[in-house]
Scaffold this motif. Structure first.
Motif, PDB file in Angstrom:
ATOM      1  N   MET A  38       4.579  10.655   4.279  1.00 47.64           N
ATOM      2  CA  MET A  38       3.972   9.711   3.349  1.00 47.64           C
ATOM      3  C   MET A  38       4.787   8.440   3.362  1.00 47.64           C
ATOM      4  O   MET A  38       5.975   8.453   3.636  1.00 47.64           O
ATOM      5  N   ARG A  39       4.114   7.313   3.075  1.00 40.83           N
ATOM      6  CA  ARG A  39       4.767   6.021   3.237  1.00 40.83           C
ATOM      7  C   ARG A  39       4.449   5.071   2.093  1.00 40.83           C
ATOM      8  O   ARG A  39       3.413   5.177   1.473  1.00 40.83           O
ATOM      9  N   VAL A  40       5.371   4.125   1.885  1.00 43.56           N
ATOM     10  CA  VAL A  40       5.101   3.001   0.990  1.00 43.56           C
ATOM     11  C   VAL A  40       5.401   1.738   1.783  1.00 43.56           C
ATOM     12  O   VAL A  40       6.426   1.657   2.456  1.00 43.56           O
TER      13      VAL A  40
ATOM     14  N   TRP B 174       8.738   9.039   4.258  1.00 42.57           N
ATOM     15  CA  TRP B 174       9.296  10.313   3.796  1.00 42.57           C
ATOM     16  C   TRP B 174       8.471  11.462   4.373  1.00 42.57           C
ATOM     17  O   TRP B 174       7.285  11.288   4.668  1.00 42.57           O
TER      18      TRP B 174
ATOM     19  N   LYS C 140       6.934  15.367   3.350  1.00 41.43           N
ATOM     20  CA  LYS C 140       6.192  15.756   2.152  1.00 41.43           C
ATOM     21  C   LYS C 140       6.682  17.111   1.665  1.00 41.43           C
ATOM     22  O   LYS C 140       6.974  17.986   2.467  1.00 41.43           O
TER      23      LYS C 140
ATOM     24  N   PRO D   9       7.385  13.117  -2.408  1.00 42.97           N
ATOM     25  CA  PRO D   9       8.096  12.786  -1.171  1.00 42.97           C
ATOM     26  C   PRO D   9       9.151  13.839  -0.838  1.00 42.97           C
ATOM     27  O   PRO D   9       9.840  14.341  -1.724  1.00 42.97           O
TER      28      PRO D   9
ATOM     29  N   VAL E 156       1.734  16.287  -4.491  1.00 41.21           N
ATOM     30  CA  VAL E 156       2.656  16.309  -3.358  1.00 41.21           C
ATOM     31  C   VAL E 156       3.680  15.198  -3.554  1.00 41.21           C
ATOM     32  O   VAL E 156       3.318  14.024  -3.679  1.00 41.21           O
TER      33      VAL E 156
ATOM     34  N   SER F 296       0.825  -1.208   0.000  1.00 47.46           N
ATOM     35  CA  SER F 296       0.000   0.000   0.000  1.00 47.46           C
ATOM     36  C   SER F 296       0.857   1.254   0.000  1.00 47.46           C
ATOM     37  O   SER F 296       2.064   1.201   0.227  1.00 47.46           O
ATOM     38  N   SER F 297       0.193   2.374  -0.264  1.00 44.79           N
ATOM     39  CA  SER F 297       0.861   3.671  -0.153  1.00 44.79           C
ATOM     40  C   SER F 297      -0.056   4.547   0.687  1.00 44.79           C
ATOM     41  O   SER F 297      -1.277   4.477   0.550  1.00 44.79           O
ATOM     42  N   THR F 298       0.552   5.334   1.570  1.00 44.72           N
ATOM     43  CA  THR F 298      -0.296   6.102   2.484  1.00 44.72           C
ATOM     44  C   THR F 298       0.153   7.548   2.629  1.00 44.72           C
ATOM     45  O   THR F 298       1.316   7.891   2.437  1.00 44.72           O
ATOM     46  N   ASP F 299      -0.834   8.376   2.978  1.00 44.06           N
ATOM     47  CA  ASP F 299      -0.618   9.773   3.320  1.00 44.06           C
ATOM     48  C   ASP F 299      -0.898   9.868   4.808  1.00 44.06           C
ATOM     49  O   ASP F 299      -2.059   9.904   5.220  1.00 44.06           O
ATOM     50  N   LYS F 300       0.159   9.827   5.623  1.00 40.50           N
ATOM     51  CA  LYS F 300      -0.071   9.879   7.068  1.00 40.50           C
ATOM     52  C   LYS F 300      -0.059  11.347   7.454  1.00 40.50           C
ATOM     53  O   LYS F 300       0.944  11.883   7.921  1.00 40.50           O
ATOM     54  N   PHE F 301      -1.204  11.999   7.254  1.00 38.18           N
ATOM     55  CA  PHE F 301      -1.252  13.452   7.418  1.00 38.18           C
ATOM     56  C   PHE F 301      -1.136  13.868   8.869  1.00 38.18           C
ATOM     57  O   PHE F 301      -0.838  15.015   9.160  1.00 38.18           O
ATOM     58  N   ASP F 302      -1.328  12.945   9.824  1.00 38.65           N
ATOM     59  CA  ASP F 302      -1.217  13.352  11.229  1.00 38.65           C
ATOM     60  C   ASP F 302       0.191  13.855  11.560  1.00 38.65           C
ATOM     61  O   ASP F 302       0.349  14.704  12.424  1.00 38.65           O
TER      62      ASP F 302
END
Lengths: 150, 324
Positions: B215-217, B246, B248, B259, B257, B205-211
């Motif tokens: 961002m992650r893969v 990474w 952003k 990495p 956006v 998966s790929s994620t936007d960990k906005f907290d």
């Protein structure tokens, strides 16, 4: 004291529920890109999408090179998915259903110049209309910097 | 109970009358329960509130929610009711307070580094959203501590104002050079070596960990991927997950956006024997371009599993399941 007996019952019930709940992963899929490696990941909050850009070995070498000269054997795949909230964590959005798969393949012409074949389709293989203009899209894809990963 | 059992005859009857064996059993049982019950009260744990060293500073409406629903177990201002103080309930209450304070303590808030404080606040929102906190038994005995949808919205609005939510890497992205490359394969205190070949694994998966503005893969090795495809839970020994993190960059004019700086690589390795104390998962984190193993001792893995256990116990402690 009066509250105690029912509370112990509740506790037992809760414990019992935990034992029997056997979760099953939903029939969800992975989307591996064979013989391709990650170039970068892109988030677009205006479109509400998240994308993974893959490249073959020559494309990765291009990404690492300091002198940027594209080679005629580079291949790229950009897999774009809808963003959706991660089911168990408010604070992360993750890839949901795939919106499009774009492929770019370089070709060497006899005159020595490189041209690019571009295609855009969905996961089922149906061709999708190209809305941005191919030339701009190809440049966007082949010029993405390689995400730094030691 | 005694009165009900023995009070049927007249006073004189009582004097002379012999109890039936059934009545005698009742009296003895009641006596024992009373005796043991009273006895327990002497060993019942005392509730103490250590001094407040650094109270959490949050807007009033947020503090009110924490005080209403969390302070009894996660602060040095616990206010157990009279029925919480009666044994054996008091044992449960005392152990919840001990455990609750050890996880995080609103009265000792600056003990945590700023990034951990923020992550804890997001974790709190999630435990509330998933009805894990406050503990079910507690709200059952203290209905006034139940939280409403409005309370949750207030908390969500608040965490979205925290700095991590808006962090971007504006300076030029750090590129690795020879000075960064570790000479030997880095090894975590948990015994996990940096799995350099993850780049050949399958992306889950790929994620936007906005907290936290990252961002992650997420990658899985063959054992992990086969288990996902076979819907096999718990994941088998050898299953390994790598998450690359990474920062952003600011969004470009089209909203893209990219990495930012490479931050770390996090690893989970399934070995049900070696890592039995952390639910069968070994944890590792390799920081920065030098891939410096995180954690002075292997104990850091306890904080990792605590959060994963709290929120995803039903999917073998893994958040990133593949998506459609």
């Amino acid at each position: 004291m009066i509250k105690l007996i029912p509370s112990i019952l509740v506790l037992l019930l809760l414990a019992a529920c935990k034992e029997t709940a056997r979760p099953v992963l939903a029939p969800e899929y992975l989307h591996p890109e064979k013989d391709m490696h990650l170039i970068t990941s892109l988030i677009n909050n205006s479109d509400s999408t998240i994308a993974l850009l893959y490249g073959n070995e020559p494309a990765i070498q291009y990404g690492k090179a300091i002198e940027k000269v594209h080679r005629s054997d580079e291949k790229y795949v950009l897999v774009t998915a809808h963003l959706r909230q991660m089911p168990h964590w408010y604070g992360t959005n993750m890839n949901g259903p795939i919106v499009s798969i774009e492929q770019v393949a370089a070709h060497l012409h006899e005159a020595g110049n490189i041209s690019y074949a571009y295609s855009k389709h969905n996961r089922e293989g149906e061709v999708l209309p190209d809305t941005v203009g191919q030339a701009a899209r190809i440049r966007f894809i082949i010029d993405q910097p390689l995400a730094v990963a030691p | 109970m005694l009165a009900a059992t023995a009070g049927r005859g007249s006073f004189t009857d009582m004097e002379t009358r012999k109890f039936t064996s059934r009545q005698r059993k009742w009296i003895i049982t009641a006596g024992i329960v009373l005796f043991v019950g009273i006895g327990l009260q002497f060993t019942s744990p005392a509730f103490t509130n250590p001094p407040v060293t650094n109270e959490i500073a949050v807007p009033d409406e947020v503090l009110a929610i924490f005080q209403k629903a969390c302070y009894d177990c996660h602060s040095n201002n616990s206010q157990p009711t009279w029925y919480d103080r009666i044994a054996p309930a008091s044992y449960l209450v005392a152990s919840d307070i001990r455990e609750g304070r050890s996880r995080f303590n609103f009265s000792d808030w600056d003990k945590n580094p700023p990034a951990v404080r923020e992550l804890l606040l997001w974790e709190m929102v999630n435990t509330i959203e998933q009805h894990k906190m406050p503990l079910a038994l507690y709200t059952w005995a203290h209905p006034e501590a139940k939280l409403t949808a409005t309370d949750l919205t207030t908390l969500k609005n608040y965490v979205n104002t925290l700095p991590g939510r808006h962090r971007v890497d504006t300076a030029a992205i750090m590129q690795p050079d020879a000075s960064h490359t570790p000479v030997n394969t880095p090894v975590s205190t948990t015994g996990i070596a940096y799995p350099a070949d993850y780049k050949n694994w399958t992306i889950i998966s790929s994620t936007d960990k906005f907290d936290g503005g990252s961002m992650r893969v997420v990658y899985g090795n063959d054992i992990m991927v086969r288990a996902i495809e076979a819907h096999q839970l718990p994941f088998p020994d050898g299953a390994t997950i790598v998450k690359v993190v990474w920062g952003k960059q600011p969004a470009d004019s089209a909203g893209n956006v990219l990495p930012g700086n490479f931050q770390n690589v996090q690893v989970m390795v399934k070995d049900s024997k070696q890592y039995a104390s952390t639910e069968g998962w070994g944890f590792a984190k390799f920081d920065g371009l030098q891939l410096k193993p995180y954690g002075k001792t292997a104990d850091f893995a306890i904080t990792c599993i605590n959060c994963h256990r709290e929120l995803v116990p039903d999917q073998d402690f893994v958040f990133n399941i593949p998506t459609k």
